[in-house]
Write an enzyme that holds these catalytic residues in place. Structure first.
Site, PDB file in Angstrom:
ATOM      1  N   HIS A 170       6.581  19.492  41.565  1.00 48.91           N
ATOM      2  CA  HIS A 170       5.569  20.060  40.454  1.00 48.91           C
ATOM      3  C   HIS A 170       4.242  18.819  41.093  1.00 48.91           C
ATOM      4  O   HIS A 170       3.255  18.914  40.758  1.00 48.91           O
ATOM      5  CB  HIS A 170       5.185  19.229  39.449  1.00 48.91           C
ATOM      6  N   ASP A 379      -4.046  15.769  41.824  1.00 53.50           N
ATOM      7  CA  ASP A 379      -3.116  16.564  40.943  1.00 53.50           C
ATOM      8  C   ASP A 379      -2.396  17.175  41.446  1.00 53.50           C
ATOM      9  O   ASP A 379      -3.432  18.285  42.328  1.00 53.50           O
ATOM     10  CB  ASP A 379      -3.613  16.720  39.554  1.00 53.50           C
TER      11      ASP A 379
END
Ligand code: F6P
Length: 500
Positions: A170, A379
């Site tokens: 992720h 991110d």
């Protein structure tokens, strides 16, 4: 789009650091309370996959020393993994969040390499692999999640060659120049190579992993295909995660959400412009850099409270880790300084909220915000950006988005910024605040089309579909060249299915 029937063929076992449910104490304080779905996109995405396949979720209940027998909750079979207080400190706070987290996020924090933490990481990964092994029927599909569990695929493969093993990362996977610092770089890569399919958020992350695999483990790669020394093939490709766009759209359209959005604006003093930041309080999110740019615009008089206000939601996270405590102090000092310089009595320039809100309140906040600042330093994806877009059925609202968030690959109509560039950030904020409504609507429409087509169900189906194809190819190879009907090895191994 909902689940592909393919994923119903065999039970899916999800292995994730955290369980999908949190225990909520009974209101009268007695009894055991009840299990509620934990917040977050990952759980919302995977829960239906596990439930519809009659599968299992293996994970840690989130507190040290909690020993629970497997149980049923919300239609799921849940297998809790116990971690001692020392393991929480060394595996979760230590190796996962003190070593890997900063390393994988472009060294925005200083990674600490501690042999004791690595030992705990191996030990705890082994425990998750044991629990997954026990939970898996023959031929089951196992989907291992995220950087906390990178050794699990190979540990499982070794003892359960019958399983179809997928892994999804992720967070970003760093370039070789950074990744190669990790003293255990080969072991981690080899852990991941145990999977049939390794999924990443962006094509660049997959490319970084392919390079690391070639450099540490001597595997051969052809496009997204990796060939191991024993002849086994697997794939590494991108599958950008998303949000449940339909559910968020419905939530944001509800009259009570719209009423609450209007109420929020009134509570903020009916400003002309509401600017919003929503983040976990994490140093990768660029909160300090954002506050600095915003503060300079106020100092220069280019933005003037109370006509313009900033609402910064910073949800508590990893509070026992020192870097996070330091960040909290710095953010709070900075907010205090800005407010000291620019607020009027009862009218703060920055509304700072150190808490987590339910999704209903978040949808109202998104609707109330004219501008959303999503400006992380690095991110994996950033689902706040996609949530904001999914909630703006009114086609209003402007998204300022960091180039270094995975979401920037897809949301090209956002105002893209380099969060390290203070002048650039200031220009982007000013541009967002004054963007013509027709232009804002054009951009929002395009982003909404993207988020609604490539939603979280598309993500799960694309990953599980690609995993099934790679695993079928491997199983056919093992059976001695026999191919399943209609099966094309080139398609299974060579072409991204759903990934880009
Ligand atoms: O983004 C990675 C992630 O692990 C998410 O899965 C999770 O929601 C978030 O970071 C916070 O993680 P945790 O509180 O479990 O450390």
């Amino acid at each position: 789009m909902r689940l592909d029937p393919r994923s119903d063929e065999s039970p899916v076992v999800v292995v994730a650091n955290r369980l999908p449910v949190d225990r909520v104490p009974a209101e009268d304080g007695g009894g055991e309370g009840e299990w509620r779905q934990s917040p977050g996109g990952l759980v919302a995405a995977l829960e239906p996959v596990v439930r519809s396949s009659g599968g299992t979720w293996v994970g840690w209940p989130g507190a040290p020393g909690v020993e629970l027998e497997p149980f049923e909750a919300r239609g799921l079979h849940v297998v809790p993994v116990v971690l001692s207080a020392e393991e929480v400190a060394d595996y979760y706070e230590g190796f996962a969040n003190g070593t890997l987290w900063p390393l994988y996020h472009d060294v925005t924090g200083e990674p600490v390499f501690e042999r004791r933490w690595w030992d705990a990481y191996r030990r705890v990964n082994r425990r998750f692999a044991d629990a997954a092994d026990a939970a898996c029927a023959r031929g089951a599909t196992v989907w291992v999640q995220d950087y906390q569990l990178q050794l699990v695929p190979a540990m499982l493969r070794q003892r359960r060659p019958d399983l179809r093993i997928g892994f999804f990362d992720h967070i970003p996977f760093p370039g070789w120049e950074i990744y190669s610092r990790l003293p255990w770089r080969r072991e981690v890569v080899e852990g991941l190579l145990g999977a049939d399919l390794v999924g990443f958020q962006r094509g660049a992350d997959a490319a970084n992993f392919l390079r690391a695999a070639r450099s540490t483990s001597g595997v051969v790669t052809r496009g997204s295909v990796i060939e191991c020394a024993d002849g086994r093939q697997l794939r590494a490709a991108s599958f950008p995660i998303s949000v449940d766009a339909v559910t968020l759209d419905e939530l944001a359209r509800r009259p009570e959400t719209r009423r609450r959005a209007a109420e929020l604006r009134a509570e903020l003093g009916d400003p002309e412009t509401v600017v919003l930041g929503v983040d976990r309080l994490d140093y990768t999110k660029g909160i300090l850099q954002r506050l600095r740019a915003y503060g300079e615009l106020l100092d220069a008089g280019q933005l003037a409270p109370p006509a313009t206000v900033l609402v910064q939601v910073a949800s508590p996270s990893r509070e026992r880790v020192e870097e996070y405590q330091r960040l909290r102090n710095e953010v709070e000092v900075t907010v205090g300084r800005i407010n000291g310089d620019h607020s009027a009595l009862g009218r703060p320039a920055v509304h700072y909220l150190h808490k987590t809100f339910p999704k209903e309140e978040m949808a109202a906040l998104y609707l109330a915000a004219d501008v959303a600042l999503v400006t992380p330093l690095r991110d994996g994806m950033n689902l706040v950006a996609k949530e904001y877009v999914a909630c703006r059925h009114d086609e209003r609202g402007v998204l300022v988005l960091s180039e270094f968030a995975g979401a920037a690959d897809e949301l090209r109509q956002a105002i893209l910024v380099n969060p390290w560039d203070v002048d650039g950030m200031e220009e982007a904020i000013l541009r967002a605040v004054s963007l013509r409504p027709a232009e804002a609507a054009r951009r929002m429409r395009a982003m909404r089309r993207r988020v609604s087509e490539f939603d979280v169900h598309h993500w799960a189906n694309a990953f599980l579909g690609a995993l099934a194809m790679v695993a079928e190819a491997r199983e056919a190879q093992r059976r001695g060249g026999e191919r399943p009907p209609g099966f094309s090895p080139g398609r299974a191994l060579g072409r991204p299915a759903g990934g880009r």
